[in-house]
Enzyme design. Structure first.
Site, PDB file in Angstrom:
ATOM      1  N   TYR A  54      83.138  23.352  24.918  1.00  0.00           N
ATOM      2  CA  TYR A  54      82.442  22.054  24.963  1.00  0.00           C
ATOM      3  C   TYR A  54      81.320  22.152  25.983  1.00  0.00           C
ATOM      4  O   TYR A  54      81.524  22.677  27.080  1.00  0.00           O
ATOM      5  CB  TYR A  54      83.404  20.941  25.401  1.00  0.00           C
ATOM      6  CG  TYR A  54      83.732  19.991  24.285  1.00  0.00           C
ATOM      7  CD1 TYR A  54      82.713  19.373  23.558  1.00  0.00           C
ATOM      8  CD2 TYR A  54      85.055  19.706  23.933  1.00  0.00           C
ATOM      9  CE1 TYR A  54      83.003  18.508  22.529  1.00  0.00           C
ATOM     10  CE2 TYR A  54      85.351  18.840  22.898  1.00  0.00           C
ATOM     11  CZ  TYR A  54      84.309  18.236  22.190  1.00  0.00           C
ATOM     12  OH  TYR A  54      84.589  17.391  21.165  1.00  0.00           O
ATOM     13  N   GLU A  56      78.576  19.383  26.504  1.00  0.00           N
ATOM     14  CA  GLU A  56      77.679  18.216  26.512  1.00  0.00           C
ATOM     15  C   GLU A  56      76.657  18.340  27.635  1.00  0.00           C
ATOM     16  O   GLU A  56      77.006  18.749  28.751  1.00  0.00           O
ATOM     17  CB  GLU A  56      78.460  16.919  26.745  1.00  0.00           C
ATOM     18  CG  GLU A  56      79.054  16.340  25.490  1.00  0.00           C
ATOM     19  CD  GLU A  56      80.542  16.566  25.441  1.00  0.00           C
ATOM     20  OE1 GLU A  56      80.984  17.600  25.991  1.00  0.00           O
ATOM     21  OE2 GLU A  56      81.238  15.723  24.873  1.00  0.00           O
ATOM     22  N   ASP A 199      58.286  17.366   9.186  1.00  0.00           N
ATOM     23  CA  ASP A 199      59.629  17.855   8.865  1.00  0.00           C
ATOM     24  C   ASP A 199      59.446  19.076   7.959  1.00  0.00           C
ATOM     25  O   ASP A 199      59.151  18.938   6.770  1.00  0.00           O
ATOM     26  CB  ASP A 199      60.411  16.746   8.156  1.00  0.00           C
ATOM     27  CG  ASP A 199      61.791  17.215   7.696  1.00  0.00           C
ATOM     28  OD1 ASP A 199      62.054  18.438   7.724  1.00  0.00           O
ATOM     29  OD2 ASP A 199      62.591  16.360   7.295  1.00  0.00           O
ATOM     30  N   THR A 225      65.542  22.088   9.603  1.00  0.00           N
ATOM     31  CA  THR A 225      66.884  22.648   9.517  1.00  0.00           C
ATOM     32  C   THR A 225      66.723  24.139   9.772  1.00  0.00           C
ATOM     33  O   THR A 225      65.604  24.656   9.760  1.00  0.00           O
ATOM     34  CB  THR A 225      67.520  22.441   8.131  1.00  0.00           C
ATOM     35  OG1 THR A 225      66.585  22.871   7.147  1.00  0.00           O
ATOM     36  CG2 THR A 225      67.885  20.988   7.888  1.00  0.00           C
ATOM     37  N   LYS A 228      67.475  26.956   5.666  1.00  0.00           N
ATOM     38  CA  LYS A 228      66.783  27.070   4.367  1.00  0.00           C
ATOM     39  C   LYS A 228      65.955  28.363   4.384  1.00  0.00           C
ATOM     40  O   LYS A 228      66.534  29.437   4.513  1.00  0.00           O
ATOM     41  CB  LYS A 228      65.968  25.809   4.117  1.00  0.00           C
ATOM     42  CG  LYS A 228      66.878  24.558   4.001  1.00  0.00           C
ATOM     43  CD  LYS A 228      66.108  23.334   3.595  1.00  0.00           C
ATOM     44  CE  LYS A 228      67.024  22.151   3.377  1.00  0.00           C
ATOM     45  NZ  LYS A 228      67.106  21.248   4.534  1.00  0.00           N
ATOM     46  N   ARG A 234      73.746  26.634   9.258  1.00  0.00           N
ATOM     47  CA  ARG A 234      73.427  25.220   9.012  1.00  0.00           C
ATOM     48  C   ARG A 234      73.251  24.533  10.366  1.00  0.00           C
ATOM     49  O   ARG A 234      74.197  24.409  11.139  1.00  0.00           O
ATOM     50  CB  ARG A 234      74.545  24.548   8.232  1.00  0.00           C
ATOM     51  CG  ARG A 234      74.913  25.265   6.965  1.00  0.00           C
ATOM     52  CD  ARG A 234      75.729  24.403   6.064  1.00  0.00           C
ATOM     53  NE  ARG A 234      74.869  23.479   5.384  1.00  0.00           N
ATOM     54  CZ  ARG A 234      74.232  23.751   4.243  1.00  0.00           C
ATOM     55  NH1 ARG A 234      74.381  24.921   3.656  1.00  0.00           N
ATOM     56  NH2 ARG A 234      73.472  22.853   3.679  1.00  0.00           N
TER      57      ARG A 234
HETATM   58  N1  DSN Z   1      69.660  18.723   0.901  1.00  0.00           N
HETATM   59  C1  DSN Z   1      68.322  19.148   1.229  1.00  0.00           C
HETATM   60  C2  DSN Z   1      67.614  19.688   0.061  1.00  0.00           C
HETATM   61  O1  DSN Z   1      68.273  20.184  -0.838  1.00  0.00           O
HETATM   62  O2  DSN Z   1      66.405  19.640  -0.002  1.00  0.00           O
HETATM   63  C3  DSN Z   1      67.571  18.072   1.884  1.00  0.00           C
HETATM   64  O3  DSN Z   1      68.297  17.572   2.938  1.00  0.00           O
END
Ligand code: DSN
Length: 448
Positions: A54, A56, A199, A225, A228, A234
């Site tokens: 942990y 924080e 974003d 994120t 991707k 993730r």
């Molecule tokens: N779930 C993502 C996507 O597939 O684009 C977006 O958050």
């Protein structure tokens, strides 16, 4: 198979499910444009003992003891992110993209303030202010749209900004086939003094790989994120640019406060370490080759789909994804037919709305597909041409299916459709070909 030996010894049921998913990932063609495969190193970090801690707070300012090594890990990750994305501050604690975006609202706005984002059905994201998301519930959101060709309608954006004077403007999308126009957004946001947040969840890997425009000179805040095109675990990150600090010198502290204690508790330190590894991999020259190949592959896919008579939004792509308008194949609302039949042969993609969608997000008229995961597996342009041909064959097999307008009729119709697809000998044959083809590629082809 020795993989996950301990899971098998401990829980045979769960182990079998994981093996099934592992088989699906290896013998299928993963074309959901937001998905990818991570390296073994990233996977090891995710499964490491760091999950036991942990922490924080932030490096040097934790609420619990025993964080001297966690501090080093978080600082390393933060420094790598700042360098790769050319920003002055990175918060690497967000659990994923949605919490990262929510933290941006908390850092820059008061409840009820006006914010602007791309309409969900036009390719935007829930957290850019869509009505059912917390961002649409607690803030006054104004949505902009794309034209028929799928490009942001900047005339509309300008008019809306003049009329509503938003405090925060988002760019970024989940279904957009052009490069994001950071420069145009920056000019508009600057004209009304709004914060401009980019974003880049979908395109982060392309940005640092040199295959997409760079938001850092234009945006105040960049969110992403990490799983991707960036090809990490993730997770999520929020970065503040030089321009952002110039606009608001306290922005880095505001962002940190918004993430913790504003929204989250302890960071997931095993994920932070895995992000550090993904960023290290992204520093390699081969990552640039990978990022550029994603776009080349996606353009090869688009060209061949068009050759096969299929209609694409924008008639092609500038990034990692293709958006297929299926109205000529199925009429309105036919995305499900394509998704289901392609899933059956081992091609995974997702139904998606198209610009000017005549139906709904649940029964949209298109599908979204992309090349990040296949590029990670080592597929090249010639392979994507083959994939496009299989897609053409599958859609030919089910063309003419039509979503009933009457909601009561839909259930039976869809059930019959599924049965027909499941029993199709032609689709069964294509599935075997695809399984054989996919199985020849490694899961991760970029170890050098
Ligand atoms: N779930 C993502 C996507 O597939 O684009 C977006 O958050």
């Amino acid at each position: 198979m020795n993989q996950y030996k301990k899971i098998r010894e401990t829980d045979k049921v769960l182990s079998a499910y994981i093996q099934e998913e592992s088989h699906r990932q290896k013998y299928g063609l993963e074309m959901i444009p937001s998905e990818n495969y991570v390296s073994d190193a990233v996977l090891e970090a995710m499964g490491s003992i760091l999950t036991n801690k942990y922490s924080e707070g932030y490096p040097g300012k934790r609420y619990y003891g025993g964080n001297e090594f966690i501090d080093k890990i978080e600082l390393l990750t933060k420094e790598r992110a700042e360098k790769l994305f050319k920003t002055v501050h990175a918060n690497v604690q967000p659990y994923s993209g949605s919490p990262a975006n929510l933290a941006v609202y908390l850092a820059t706005c008061q409840p009820g303030d006006t914010v602007m984002g791309l309409d969900l059905t036009h390719g935007g994201h829930l957290t850019h202010g869509w009505k059912v998301s917390a961002t649409g519930i607690f803030f006054n959101t104004v949505m902009y749209h794309v034209t028929r060709e799928g490009r942001v309608d900047f005339n509309e954006v300008k008019e809306l900004v003049k009329k509503f004077k938003p405090k925060l403007i988002w760019t970024g999308a989940t279904a957009y086939v052009y490069q994001y126009e950071f420069d145009k957004f920056a000019e508009i946001a600057d004209s009304c003094g709004a914060y401009f947040a980019a974003d880049i969840a979908h395109t982060a890997g392309l940005v640092i790989g040199g295959a997409h425009l760079d938001p850092s000179p234009f945006a105040h805040i960049i969110t992403t994120t990490t799983h991707k095109t960036l090809r990490g675990p993730r997770g999520g990150m929020i970065m503040v640019t030089k321009k952002g600090v110039k606009k608001d010198p306290d922005l880095p502290q505001k962002v940190d406060k918004a993430v913790f204690p504003g929204l989250q508790g302890g960071p997931h330190d095993h994920t932070t370490a895995a992000i550090a590894l993904a960023l290290k991999e992204a520093e390699k020259a081969s990552f640039k080759v990978y990022a550029k190949l994603i776009v080349k592959n996606s353009q090869a896919l688009a060209r061949q789909l068009i050759k096969n008579g299929l209609k694409l939004v924008g008639n092609g792509t500038e990034n990692h994804m293709v958006l297929m308008d299926l109205i000529p194949v199925f009429g309105p609302g036919g995305g499900f037919f394509a998704q289901y039949a392609l899933d059956r042969v081992g091609i995974t993609l997702n139904k998606n709305t198209i610009p000017g969608e005549p139906m709904s997000p649940f029964y949209p008229s298109g599908v979204r597909l992309g090349t990040p995961a296949l590029t990670t597996r080592g597929l090249k342009e010639k392979d994507l041409i083959r994939v496009a041909d299989w897609i053409g064959l599958v859609l030919n097999e089910v063309t003419g299916s039509k979503l009933p307008g009457d909601k009561d009729e839909r259930k039976d119709y869809l059930e019959n459709y599924r049965r027909k697809v499941d029993r199709s000998a032609n689709l069964g044959k294509i599935k075997k070909e695809i399984n054989h083809f996919a199985g020849k590629f490694p899961i991760f082809a970029w170890n050098k």
